[in-house]
Motif scaffolding. Structure first.
Motif, PDB file in Angstrom:
ATOM      1  N   VAL A  66     -37.281  96.276 -48.210  1.00 24.95           N
ATOM      2  CA  VAL A  66     -37.299  97.201 -46.925  1.00 24.95           C
ATOM      3  C   VAL A  66     -36.408  96.509 -46.088  1.00 24.95           C
ATOM      4  O   VAL A  66     -35.558  97.680 -45.202  1.00 24.95           O
ATOM      5  N   ARG A  67     -37.235  95.222 -45.307  1.00 28.81           N
ATOM      6  CA  ARG A  67     -36.540  94.211 -44.480  1.00 28.81           C
ATOM      7  C   ARG A  67     -35.285  93.969 -44.569  1.00 28.81           C
ATOM      8  O   ARG A  67     -34.179  93.987 -43.275  1.00 28.81           O
ATOM      9  N   LYS A  70     -33.157  97.224 -44.013  1.00 28.98           N
ATOM     10  CA  LYS A  70     -33.512  98.235 -42.736  1.00 28.98           C
ATOM     11  C   LYS A  70     -31.940  97.932 -41.772  1.00 28.98           C
ATOM     12  O   LYS A  70     -31.859  96.821 -41.556  1.00 28.98           O
ATOM     13  N   TYR A  82     -32.889 102.208 -51.205  1.00 29.30           N
ATOM     14  CA  TYR A  82     -33.094 102.255 -49.668  1.00 29.30           C
ATOM     15  C   TYR A  82     -32.054 102.459 -48.299  1.00 29.30           C
ATOM     16  O   TYR A  82     -31.928 102.272 -47.468  1.00 29.30           O
ATOM     17  N   ASP A  86     -31.238 104.212 -45.457  1.00 29.89           N
ATOM     18  CA  ASP A  86     -31.169 103.697 -44.366  1.00 29.89           C
ATOM     19  C   ASP A  86     -30.235 105.046 -43.841  1.00 29.89           C
ATOM     20  O   ASP A  86     -30.581 104.816 -42.175  1.00 29.89           O
ATOM     21  N   TYR A  89     -31.947 108.060 -42.763  1.00 29.45           N
ATOM     22  CA  TYR A  89     -32.024 108.053 -41.164  1.00 29.45           C
ATOM     23  C   TYR A  89     -31.613 107.252 -40.188  1.00 29.45           C
ATOM     24  O   TYR A  89     -31.831 108.159 -38.799  1.00 29.45           O
ATOM     25  N   SER A  90     -31.041 106.134 -40.415  1.00 30.44           N
ATOM     26  CA  SER A  90     -30.308 105.857 -39.296  1.00 30.44           C
ATOM     27  C   SER A  90     -29.417 107.777 -38.762  1.00 30.44           C
ATOM     28  O   SER A  90     -29.324 106.965 -37.237  1.00 30.44           O
ATOM     29  N   TYR A 121     -39.116 104.120 -48.510  1.00 28.08           N
ATOM     30  CA  TYR A 121     -38.607 103.275 -46.374  1.00 28.08           C
ATOM     31  C   TYR A 121     -38.858 103.756 -45.399  1.00 28.08           C
ATOM     32  O   TYR A 121     -38.820 103.048 -44.583  1.00 28.08           O
ATOM     33  N   VAL A 125     -40.339 102.581 -41.981  1.00 30.67           N
ATOM     34  CA  VAL A 125     -39.399 101.882 -41.030  1.00 30.67           C
ATOM     35  C   VAL A 125     -38.647 102.427 -39.525  1.00 30.67           C
ATOM     36  O   VAL A 125     -38.550 102.281 -38.774  1.00 30.67           O
ATOM     37  N   SER A 126     -39.643 103.951 -39.281  1.00 30.76           N
ATOM     38  CA  SER A 126     -39.738 104.706 -38.974  1.00 30.76           C
ATOM     39  C   SER A 126     -40.254 104.055 -37.319  1.00 30.76           C
ATOM     40  O   SER A 126     -40.706 105.332 -35.764  1.00 30.76           O
TER      41      SER A 126
END
Length: 162
Positions: A66-67, A70, A82, A86, A89-90, A121, A125-126
């Motif tokens: 995940v890291r 991200k 992921y 990402d 989400y971004s 995910y 990260v949120s």
């Protein structure tokens, strides 16, 4: 024999757009080779192909993974759910616009698992905070509702997924 160019950490065959010979047999050969080495994700440009391995590949879904994804650009690392999550989400955060991920496939292809991985995910990260935590809990608890829509009878399957 397929070309194996290296682009930083990425293999050029991570993206089927890079195939020199774009015929069905070459595409299937590439997907088959990746599958055999537990590389279940492949891009075709901005589209992610996921092939259900019918087994858990634990190293694909760790907190470290995940890291790793991200904040990275979609094509910066090897194909992964992921990377897609990402990117969505971004874009949602940057452009303040709703995002949609279309997950399709036949019964048993892993659509439900893929949707869970995307939600997990985004939850990871949120950020923190009571408001964010409430949204995360709602999002993750929506899976039974998603499952309910998937439990419909079709001509091919008595208990079909979406």
């Amino acid at each position: 024999m397929m070309e194996s160019k290296r682009l930083g950490k990425r293999n050029a065959l991570d993206d089927l757009v890079m195939l020199d010979d774009v015929r069905e047999e070459k595409i299937l050969e590439s997907l088959r080779n990746r599958y055999k080495s537990d590389q279940i994700y492949t891009n075709i440009g901005p589209v992610l192909i996921a092939i259900n391995p019918f087994k858990m590949i634990a190293s694909l879904y760790t907190p470290a993974r995940v890291r790793e994804y991200k904040g990275k650009k979609f094509f910066e690392l090897p194909p992964h759910v992921y990377a897609l999550a990402d990117e969505s989400y971004s874009s949602m955060i940057s452009f303040r616009e709703n995002q949609c991920v279309i997950i399709s496939g036949e019964s048993g292809s892993g659509k439900t698992e893929t949707s869970k991985l995307i939600m997990q995910y985004i939850a990871a990260v949120s950020g923190k905070g009571s408001g964010v935590q409430r949204v995360k809990e709602r999002m993750l608890s929506s899976n039974p509702l998603l499952e309910a829509f998937g439990n419909a009878k079709t001509l091919r399957n008595n208990n079909s997924s979406r």
